[in-house]
Design a protein around this motif. Structure first.
Motif, PDB file in Angstrom:
ATOM      1  N   ASN A  43       0.897  -1.194  -0.029  1.00 25.22           N
ATOM      2  CA  ASN A  43      -0.114   0.074   0.079  1.00 25.22           C
ATOM      3  C   ASN A  43       0.961   1.310   0.075  1.00 25.22           C
ATOM      4  N   SER A  44       2.182   1.367   0.770  1.00 27.77           N
ATOM      5  CA  SER A  44       2.791   2.340   0.851  1.00 27.77           C
ATOM      6  C   SER A  44       3.459   2.565  -0.490  1.00 27.77           C
ATOM      7  N   GLU A  45       4.035   1.471  -1.075  1.00 26.33           N
ATOM      8  CA  GLU A  45       4.330   1.419  -2.754  1.00 26.33           C
ATOM      9  C   GLU A  45       3.446   2.342  -3.636  1.00 26.33           C
ATOM     10  N   LEU A  46       1.973   1.801  -3.495  1.00 27.52           N
ATOM     11  CA  LEU A  46       1.116   2.153  -4.530  1.00 27.52           C
ATOM     12  C   LEU A  46       0.953   3.646  -3.994  1.00 27.52           C
ATOM     13  N   ALA A  47       0.928   4.178  -2.887  1.00 27.66           N
ATOM     14  CA  ALA A  47       0.469   5.416  -2.345  1.00 27.66           C
ATOM     15  C   ALA A  47       1.502   6.463  -2.944  1.00 27.66           C
ATOM     16  N   ALA A  48       2.839   5.897  -2.894  1.00 28.56           N
ATOM     17  CA  ALA A  48       4.036   6.852  -3.368  1.00 28.56           C
ATOM     18  C   ALA A  48       3.787   6.947  -4.946  1.00 28.56           C
ATOM     19  N   ARG A  49       3.388   5.889  -5.677  1.00 32.24           N
ATOM     20  CA  ARG A  49       3.219   5.869  -7.200  1.00 32.24           C
ATOM     21  C   ARG A  49       2.086   6.857  -7.550  1.00 32.24           C
ATOM     22  N   ASN A  50       0.839   6.721  -6.556  1.00 33.59           N
ATOM     23  CA  ASN A  50      -0.126   7.659  -6.885  1.00 33.59           C
ATOM     24  C   ASN A  50       0.199   9.104  -6.640  1.00 33.59           C
TER      25      ASN A  50
END
Length: 90
Positions: A43-50
């Motif tokens: 989730n943290s990786e996806l939040a950074a990508r977002n």
């Protein structure tokens, strides 16, 4: 007296078995905590990508030069008074 001790030992073993291998056991709780940690990392990786994508969208909406830069890099945009040179490596 022996019957009482036998019943108590059986009850203790049944409670211990549920604690170690039943539903809600230590192993199941550990596995769930492990999967939660993995999901939080993803989730943290996806939040950074977002966040990167949102910043890029804001940049493209607010600045015309950003749109032009993307068109030049990705689509090969050339202005009327410019000359395009293509250098080919051997």
């Amino acid at each position: 007296m022996k019957l009482l001790w036998t019943i108590m030992i059986v009850l203790i073993l049944l409670l211990q078995a549920r604690l170690w291998i039943g539903e809600g056991s230590f192993a199941q709780v550990w596995a769930l905590e492990h999967s939660i940690a993995e999901q939080r990392a993803e989730n943290s990786e996806l939040a950074a990508r977002n966040d990167r994508l949102y910043a890029e969208v804001r940049n493209l909406r607010n600045e015309q030069s950003a749109v032009e830069e993307r068109a030049r890099m990705n689509l090969g945009l050339i202005r009327e008074d410019e000359t395009f040179f293509l250098v080919v490596d051997k």
